[in-house]
Design a protein around this motif. Structure first.
Motif, PDB file in Angstrom:
ATOM      1  N   VAL A   1       2.465  -2.712  10.972  1.00  0.00           N
ATOM      2  CA  VAL A   1       2.828  -1.290  10.961  1.00  0.00           C
ATOM      3  C   VAL A   1       2.258  -0.677  12.233  1.00  0.00           C
ATOM      4  O   VAL A   1       1.098  -0.925  12.583  1.00  0.00           O
ATOM      5  N   VAL A   2       3.095   0.104  12.918  1.00  0.00           N
ATOM      6  CA  VAL A   2       2.609   0.812  14.097  1.00  0.00           C
ATOM      7  C   VAL A   2       2.467   2.293  13.742  1.00  0.00           C
ATOM      8  O   VAL A   2       3.311   2.865  13.049  1.00  0.00           O
ATOM      9  N   MET A   3       1.353   2.880  14.156  1.00  0.00           N
ATOM     10  CA  MET A   3       1.127   4.320  13.887  1.00  0.00           C
ATOM     11  C   MET A   3       2.204   5.159  14.558  1.00  0.00           C
ATOM     12  O   MET A   3       2.621   4.842  15.675  1.00  0.00           O
ATOM     13  N   GLN A   4       2.561   6.255  13.946  1.00  0.00           N
ATOM     14  CA  GLN A   4       3.626   7.076  14.541  1.00  0.00           C
ATOM     15  C   GLN A   4       3.199   7.670  15.880  1.00  0.00           C
ATOM     16  O   GLN A   4       4.041   7.951  16.729  1.00  0.00           O
TER      17      GLN A   4
ATOM     18  N   THR B   1      13.382   4.348   4.788  1.00  0.00           N
ATOM     19  CA  THR B   1      12.089   5.006   4.618  1.00  0.00           C
ATOM     20  C   THR B   1      11.362   4.404   3.425  1.00  0.00           C
ATOM     21  O   THR B   1      11.989   4.094   2.409  1.00  0.00           O
ATOM     22  N   ALA B   2      10.049   4.254   3.582  1.00  0.00           N
ATOM     23  CA  ALA B   2       9.193   3.855   2.451  1.00  0.00           C
ATOM     24  C   ALA B   2       8.064   4.878   2.351  1.00  0.00           C
ATOM     25  O   ALA B   2       7.340   5.086   3.314  1.00  0.00           O
ATOM     26  N   ALA B   3       7.961   5.559   1.195  1.00  0.00           N
ATOM     27  CA  ALA B   3       6.860   6.498   0.975  1.00  0.00           C
ATOM     28  C   ALA B   3       6.045   6.003  -0.208  1.00  0.00           C
ATOM     29  O   ALA B   3       6.510   5.158  -0.980  1.00  0.00           O
ATOM     30  N   ALA B   4       4.808   6.529  -0.342  1.00  0.00           N
ATOM     31  CA  ALA B   4       3.971   6.139  -1.477  1.00  0.00           C
ATOM     32  C   ALA B   4       4.722   6.447  -2.765  1.00  0.00           C
ATOM     33  O   ALA B   4       5.202   7.567  -2.956  1.00  0.00           O
ATOM     34  N   GLY B   5       4.868   5.448  -3.607  1.00  0.00           N
ATOM     35  CA  GLY B   5       5.588   5.629  -4.866  1.00  0.00           C
ATOM     36  C   GLY B   5       7.089   5.472  -4.746  1.00  0.00           C
ATOM     37  O   GLY B   5       7.796   5.530  -5.748  1.00  0.00           O
ATOM     38  N   HIS B   6       7.599   5.300  -3.517  1.00  0.00           N
ATOM     39  CA  HIS B   6       9.047   5.162  -3.285  1.00  0.00           C
ATOM     40  C   HIS B   6       9.288   4.008  -2.312  1.00  0.00           C
ATOM     41  O   HIS B   6       9.507   4.222  -1.116  1.00  0.00           O
ATOM     42  N   PRO B   7       9.248   2.763  -2.809  1.00  0.00           N
ATOM     43  CA  PRO B   7       9.374   1.612  -1.911  1.00  0.00           C
ATOM     44  C   PRO B   7      10.764   1.535  -1.262  1.00  0.00           C
ATOM     45  O   PRO B   7      11.739   2.049  -1.811  1.00  0.00           O
TER      46      PRO B   7
ATOM     47  N   ILE C   1       7.500   4.464   7.493  1.00  0.00           N
ATOM     48  CA  ILE C   1       6.619   4.180   6.346  1.00  0.00           C
ATOM     49  C   ILE C   1       5.464   5.173   6.318  1.00  0.00           C
ATOM     50  O   ILE C   1       4.942   5.579   7.369  1.00  0.00           O
ATOM     51  N   MET C   2       5.084   5.598   5.116  1.00  0.00           N
ATOM     52  CA  MET C   2       3.986   6.539   4.939  1.00  0.00           C
ATOM     53  C   MET C   2       2.763   5.810   4.352  1.00  0.00           C
ATOM     54  O   MET C   2       2.894   4.763   3.718  1.00  0.00           O
TER      55      MET C   2
ATOM     56  N   SER D   1       0.748   0.272   3.508  1.00  0.00           N
ATOM     57  CA  SER D   1       0.447   0.771   4.852  1.00  0.00           C
ATOM     58  C   SER D   1      -0.813   1.630   4.864  1.00  0.00           C
ATOM     59  O   SER D   1      -1.016   2.460   3.977  1.00  0.00           O
ATOM     60  N   ALA D   2      -1.649   1.441   5.881  1.00  0.00           N
ATOM     61  CA  ALA D   2      -2.874   2.224   6.032  1.00  0.00           C
ATOM     62  C   ALA D   2      -2.632   3.517   6.815  1.00  0.00           C
ATOM     63  O   ALA D   2      -3.537   4.352   6.913  1.00  0.00           O
ATOM     64  N   VAL D   3      -1.427   3.675   7.377  1.00  0.00           N
ATOM     65  CA  VAL D   3      -1.145   4.843   8.237  1.00  0.00           C
ATOM     66  C   VAL D   3       0.283   5.325   8.012  1.00  0.00           C
ATOM     67  O   VAL D   3       1.092   4.653   7.372  1.00  0.00           O
TER      68      VAL D   3
END
Ligand code: AMP
Ligand code: MG
Length: 414
Positions: free
Chosen positions: A116-119, A84-90, A103-104, A62-64
């Protein structure tokens, strides 16, 4: 290869372009290389093409910061947040119909998601998420391999590695690489009138400035320097210095003693004990330049005048040493700008006047002459930030004409 016994002051001098071409063609790059850690490779020359075994990025991500969703769910809102998906935590699941995942930035796009839609573009009610507006397919997804594709050649052999290159190489996970061994260049000044810095001057003597400008230019070129000092205008002593330089270095650069005066011994020394390639170029400043080989080393004999030293080094010696070091050639970065100053010029030689770039009335670059253009006026080099390059055949230039300029190279930071 039959050079004239004496410099030819009129007519048939080589053009600078022909001299550079001749030299770069004749010079065989050094072959030595060694393996270094990535940081130690900054400013060094890559000895092999670098390929990447991995794609960068390795996954769609994700870019956003926002919500990953299935584009096919358009119109079926609100979506249900299921994880939830965070960087390093798929997110390990697969998105089903009507589902989305928080998603982060940098997090892997979950299986099943394709946008992906921006928050900032959703309305939220607990875990019920409504994108407003509905995003296009592929929105805000950075694709696997969009930076580098596995198997790509990412950097060619001969490249001098920049800060960006170090980052690119690091992104592929590589920790070590092969770089060329540093080129060793011996240099000395010649002239009975020269005294070192810190020494008092006798009648008619001057301080040896070329050894300092040459030291600076060689160092900024990324070579290992060997300073052989200031040598008197004595053939025996000069021959000894050349022998030492050839023994300990790949190339020798000297200043002074290459013209046609009675104390200019270097061309004949080279003719007798080495190999003389040429000794004159149709450029100004810097016509007498003696180039050849002495024992196993390349020899570059620059004129004595301090501005000639810097100009010939920049225009002729730099491409030659780059070639010898194994560095790929780069085109001179020249551009056309208006000159604010009139420029004196007589037809005959390609001229490298010293100028300074300034901002014109509409924000575009213009050039001004730094003034006195004598080849002994070293201050002109210090004040300038570019050469104004005037073709051999042209005469005087009026203010307001378009001229070609070559900004001085940025010093190597390594
Ligand atoms: P040459 O090419 O040896 O005839 O020198 C030309 C001019 O450059 C003379 O005025 C020299 O005194 C001057 N010159 C030569 N070598 C140096 C040096 N290392 N530093 C400053 N000026 C020099
Ligand atoms: Mg001299």
């Amino acid at each position: 290869m039959t050079p004239p016994a004496h410099g030819n002051p009129h007519g048939s001098d080589r053009s600078l372009g022909a001299a550079v071409h001749e030299l770069v063609t004749a010079i065989e790059p050094i072959s030595g290389y060694h393996r270094v850690a990535l940081r130690a490779a900054l400013g060094r020359i890559l000895a092999e093409p670098l390929r990447t075994a991995v794609s960068v990025p390795a996954h769609d991500n994700s870019a956003v910061d926002g919500y990953a969703l299935r584009h096919a769910d358009a119109g079926h809102v609100p979506l249900q947040r299921v994880g939830t998906a965070a960087a390093g935590h798929p997110y390990t699941g697969t998105l089903g119909a009507g589902e989305c995942v928080r998603i982060m930035t940098g997090a892997v796009v979950p299986a099943g998601a394709d946008a992906v839609v921006m928050q900032e573009r959703v309305s939220r009610d607990g875990d019920a998420i409504t994108p407003e507006p509905w995003p296009p397919a592929g929105n805000n997804i950075r694709r696997a391999g969009e930076d580098l594709q596995a198997g790509d050649c990412i950097l060619e052999a001969g490249r001098r590695l920049t800060a960006a290159d170090l980052g690119v190489i690091a992104s592929t996970g590589r920790a070590e690489l092969n770089v060329k061994r540093p080129l060793r260049v011996a240099f000395f000044s010649t002239g009975d009138e020269l005294r070192g810095v810190g020494e008092p001057l006798g009648p008619g003597e001057i301080h040896d400035s070329n050894r300092y400008s040459l030291y600076g230019m060689l160092t900024q070129l990324g070579v290992e320097v060997l300073d052989l000092g200031t040598i008197r205008d004595d053939p025996e002593t000069l021959a000894g210095a050349l022998r030492q330089g050839a023994r300990d270095a790949d190339a020798i650069v000297t200043s002074g003693g290459v013209s046609v005066g009675d104390t200019d011994h270097l061309p004949s020394l080279l003719g007798e004990h080495g190999e003389l390639l040429f000794r004159s170029i149709a450029m100004k400043p810097g016509r007498p330049v003696t180039v050849g080989r002495f024992d196993s080393a390349w020899y570059f004999g620059l004129p004595g005048n301090p501005v000639s030293v810097m100009t010939t080094f920049s225009q002729l010696i730099t491409p030659a040493l780059r070639r010898l070091a194994g560095e790929a050639q780069r085109p001179a970065r020249r551009m056309r700008v208006t000159t604010r100053s009139p420029l004196g010029k007589t037809p005959g030689r390609q001229d490298f006047q010293r100028g300074r770039l300034v901002e014109g009335p509409d924000g575009e670059l213009e050039v001004v002459s730094v003034g006195h253009q004598g080849s002994g006026v070293l201050r002109s080099m210090s004040e300038a930030d570019c050469f104004i390059v005037l073709p051999a055949e042209r005469g005087p230039v009026e203010a307001g004409e378009i001229v070609e300029v070559e900004p001085f190279a940025a010093p190597l930071i390594a």
